[in-house]
Write a protein that holds these residues in place. Structure first.
Motif, PDB file in Angstrom:
ATOM      1  N   UNK C  25       0.818  -1.220   0.000  1.00  0.00           N
ATOM      2  CA  UNK C  25       0.000   0.000   0.000  1.00  0.00           C
ATOM      3  C   UNK C  25       0.849   1.267   0.000  1.00  0.00           C
ATOM      4  N   UNK C  90      -4.685 -12.836  -2.049  1.00  0.00           N
ATOM      5  CA  UNK C  90      -6.105 -12.586  -2.293  1.00  0.00           C
ATOM      6  C   UNK C  90      -6.668 -13.642  -3.228  1.00  0.00           C
ATOM      7  N   UNK C  94      -9.772 -16.348  -2.684  1.00  0.00           N
ATOM      8  CA  UNK C  94     -10.931 -16.395  -3.573  1.00  0.00           C
ATOM      9  C   UNK C  94     -11.071 -17.789  -4.170  1.00  0.00           C
ATOM     10  N   UNK C 112     -21.166 -15.759  -7.167  1.00  0.00           N
ATOM     11  CA  UNK C 112     -20.925 -14.338  -7.407  1.00  0.00           C
ATOM     12  C   UNK C 112     -21.793 -13.484  -6.483  1.00  0.00           C
ATOM     13  N   UNK C 114     -22.660 -14.264  -3.452  1.00  0.00           N
ATOM     14  CA  UNK C 114     -21.992 -14.263  -2.143  1.00  0.00           C
ATOM     15  C   UNK C 114     -20.812 -13.302  -2.161  1.00  0.00           C
ATOM     16  N   UNK C 115     -20.085 -13.318  -3.274  1.00  0.00           N
ATOM     17  CA  UNK C 115     -18.940 -12.419  -3.358  1.00  0.00           C
ATOM     18  C   UNK C 115     -19.388 -10.964  -3.254  1.00  0.00           C
ATOM     19  N   UNK C 118     -20.043 -10.099   0.142  1.00  0.00           N
ATOM     20  CA  UNK C 118     -18.810  -9.878   0.897  1.00  0.00           C
ATOM     21  C   UNK C 118     -18.229  -8.500   0.575  1.00  0.00           C
ATOM     22  N   UNK C 119     -18.415  -8.071  -0.657  1.00  0.00           N
ATOM     23  CA  UNK C 119     -17.884  -6.769  -1.059  1.00  0.00           C
ATOM     24  C   UNK C 119     -18.613  -5.643  -0.359  1.00  0.00           C
ATOM     25  N   UNK C 120     -19.925  -5.781  -0.224  1.00  0.00           N
ATOM     26  CA  UNK C 120     -20.744  -4.717   0.380  1.00  0.00           C
ATOM     27  C   UNK C 120     -21.485  -5.310   1.556  1.00  0.00           C
ATOM     28  N   UNK C 128     -21.557   1.692  -3.517  1.00  0.00           N
ATOM     29  CA  UNK C 128     -20.325   0.902  -3.603  1.00  0.00           C
ATOM     30  C   UNK C 128     -19.283   1.386  -2.598  1.00  0.00           C
ATOM     31  N   UNK C 129     -18.259   0.605  -2.464  1.00  0.00           N
ATOM     32  CA  UNK C 129     -17.007   1.059  -1.867  1.00  0.00           C
ATOM     33  C   UNK C 129     -16.975   1.297  -0.373  1.00  0.00           C
ATOM     34  N   UNK C 130     -18.023   0.989   0.389  1.00  0.00           N
ATOM     35  CA  UNK C 130     -17.739   1.058   1.820  1.00  0.00           C
ATOM     36  C   UNK C 130     -17.016  -0.211   2.230  1.00  0.00           C
ATOM     37  N   UNK C 131     -16.070  -0.045   3.137  1.00  0.00           N
ATOM     38  CA  UNK C 131     -15.133  -1.141   3.358  1.00  0.00           C
ATOM     39  C   UNK C 131     -15.004  -1.548   4.813  1.00  0.00           C
ATOM     40  N   UNK C 133     -15.076  -3.972   7.826  1.00  0.00           N
ATOM     41  CA  UNK C 133     -14.822  -5.412   7.731  1.00  0.00           C
ATOM     42  C   UNK C 133     -16.023  -6.197   8.252  1.00  0.00           C
ATOM     43  N   UNK C 134     -16.489  -7.135   7.480  1.00  0.00           N
ATOM     44  CA  UNK C 134     -17.624  -7.943   7.927  1.00  0.00           C
ATOM     45  C   UNK C 134     -17.164  -8.963   8.952  1.00  0.00           C
TER      46      UNK C 134
ATOM     47  N   UNK D  94     -14.128 -15.189   1.118  1.00  0.00           N
ATOM     48  CA  UNK D  94     -14.164 -14.007   0.257  1.00  0.00           C
ATOM     49  C   UNK D  94     -13.887 -12.751   1.084  1.00  0.00           C
ATOM     50  N   UNK D  98     -10.934 -10.102   0.515  1.00  0.00           N
ATOM     51  CA  UNK D  98     -11.222  -8.693   0.238  1.00  0.00           C
ATOM     52  C   UNK D  98     -10.522  -7.799   1.246  1.00  0.00           C
ATOM     53  N   UNK D 102      -7.835  -4.965   0.445  1.00  0.00           N
ATOM     54  CA  UNK D 102      -8.012  -3.563   0.827  1.00  0.00           C
ATOM     55  C   UNK D 102      -6.862  -3.089   1.692  1.00  0.00           C
ATOM     56  N   UNK D 104      -3.951  -3.909   1.337  1.00  0.00           N
ATOM     57  CA  UNK D 104      -2.869  -3.593   0.408  1.00  0.00           C
ATOM     58  C   UNK D 104      -3.285  -2.463  -0.534  1.00  0.00           C
ATOM     59  N   UNK D 105      -4.367  -1.788  -0.168  1.00  0.00           N
ATOM     60  CA  UNK D 105      -4.849  -0.614  -0.898  1.00  0.00           C
ATOM     61  C   UNK D 105      -5.159  -0.915  -2.359  1.00  0.00           C
ATOM     62  N   UNK D 108     -11.323  -1.324  -5.613  1.00  0.00           N
ATOM     63  CA  UNK D 108     -12.463  -2.230  -5.738  1.00  0.00           C
ATOM     64  C   UNK D 108     -12.393  -3.008  -7.059  1.00  0.00           C
ATOM     65  N   UNK D 115     -10.875 -11.549  -8.486  1.00  0.00           N
ATOM     66  CA  UNK D 115     -11.932 -12.544  -8.272  1.00  0.00           C
ATOM     67  C   UNK D 115     -12.314 -13.213  -9.588  1.00  0.00           C
TER      68      UNK D 115
END
Lengths: 140, 140, 140, 140
Positions: C25, C90, C94, C112, C114-115, C118-120, C128-131, C133-134, D94, D98, D102, D104-105, D108, D115
DNA sequence: GTGGTCTAGACCACA
DNA sequence: GTGGTCTAGACCACG
């Protein structure tokens, strides 16, 4: 060191109940370290795997947490959950005995008489509510 | 049909206690014939070998006698000895529960409270004597 | 502080991935000094030996170089090789997830879905793009 | 026979995931018998105790039930709970990937590219949604 | 035959 | 030192 290899209840579960009792009684308090698996195994003259399984059950119950390389510790609310667990165990035994008695068509008062006899192993039934020390029982 | 696989106490012993209870309750009286091994096995959804072993135990205990080709019968003083047996079984469970409770440092009165809860599973304390079996299983 | 004891992946390897991520990073750039072993160990609440082992791995990987008495530094092409390393890590996860899903006979589109979940983690698909961690832990 | 003794994930858990996948996929249906512990141990070239532990976990999960002397069977809602379990496992992997990306910056879209590469191991990125058979992956 | 438990002893990862 | 896993082989209870 109360393990009875000839009991129907598996050794690992005897250990579980024993430790649960100790935690419920406050002998081990939340955050405090429990005996190491190997150490307890030596004490109980039992295989470490057996203690390991007991600790595994206790961890599943949420009563203890284990940290690799450090040991096992009483969980944060481990004391209260141990108390709940011990109560259920006691209640289960009582309920089982009561059911057995009823199946043999004992009267309510007869069952209570037996319970009082169990509470005060030696004394007469007229004695007050204080119990003399109960003999160590060992089933098989 | 009170057999619980997944209990620590072996099925044949559960059957022994069951029959002992029936004899103690007078459902089967001295001299009377007991259910056939095969029939009881079907009733309990259990292997005939298991019932066979239970009957062996009961015979060893002197509670029943087997007569070749005729079946099993309640022994002459079977009823009284069954009553004694059931009483000890009940007492043993109570004593075990009490010991467990004491190990968790419960007070005498706390233990008695739990016993009363077991006696009257759901309702308030004013309605005595209902005897539906409380659910409490402790094994796996 | 992303170390999870109780994970199947060893702590030292979690640290390796953590540092590799930071280098990829650009948080640490080629030639720049990495945190001291002792300091990082304090940060991560981890035994210095464990960090030591992680640094060994990173050195073996050619990502960092250690200079006696000075500490550890990001190697010359450390950033690009870190990026490659992170990508394979990564991709490995995956691929592993995909294989697990296929073994359970999930359809391509189900996988897909599920993926994307996991992304959102929580919100609808329009944001999009909130990150954050789940939470999803799989061990004990 | 997909057990990898050199994986970080314990053998018994590999077995758990494998069987969970088979049940989720409908290979074993509710009520159906699973391979016996000893038999599966022979198949997997693994100690029976290891399979035993896997089955124990599956029983805890409510996916299977075991009956002494009879064998292990898929539980009534075993299939649906297996599907839920498999989904969580896939999602966890997943999410982990992800998060690593992230850290590692990676952007998306970069993560999504990886993936897609995992979905279609060989083909180009323009290929349609259908995947060629994935290579067997083995981590360590 | 099945599953359940236990022992003895081994190696690994982590502190 | 700790806990975690695995093997080999044993005995028991049950069908």
């Amino acid at each position: 060191m109360p393990v009875d290899p000839n009991s129907h209840v598996p050794i690992y579960e005897q250990i579980v109940e024993h430790i649960r009792g100790l935690v419920a009684a406050g002998v081990y308090r939340p955050g405090e370290a429990l005996p190491s698996i190997r150490g307890l195994a030596l004490d109980l003259v039992v295989n470490p795997n057996t203690v390991q399984r007991a600790y595994q059950e206790l961890q599943r119950e949420g009563l203890i947490v284990k940290r690799k390389g450090l040991g096992a510790f009483v969980a944060q609310q481990g004391d209260t959950s141990a108390q709940r667990g011990s109560e259920s165990a006691v209640l289960a035994r009582f309920a089982d005995g009561i059911q057995t008695g009823r199946a043999a068509s004992m009267s309510q008062s007869h069952i209570m008489t037996i319970f009082n006899r169990a509470l005060r192993p030696v004394a007469g039934e007229s004695a007050p509510d204080q119990a003399t020390s109960p003999e160590e029982r060992e089933d098989s």
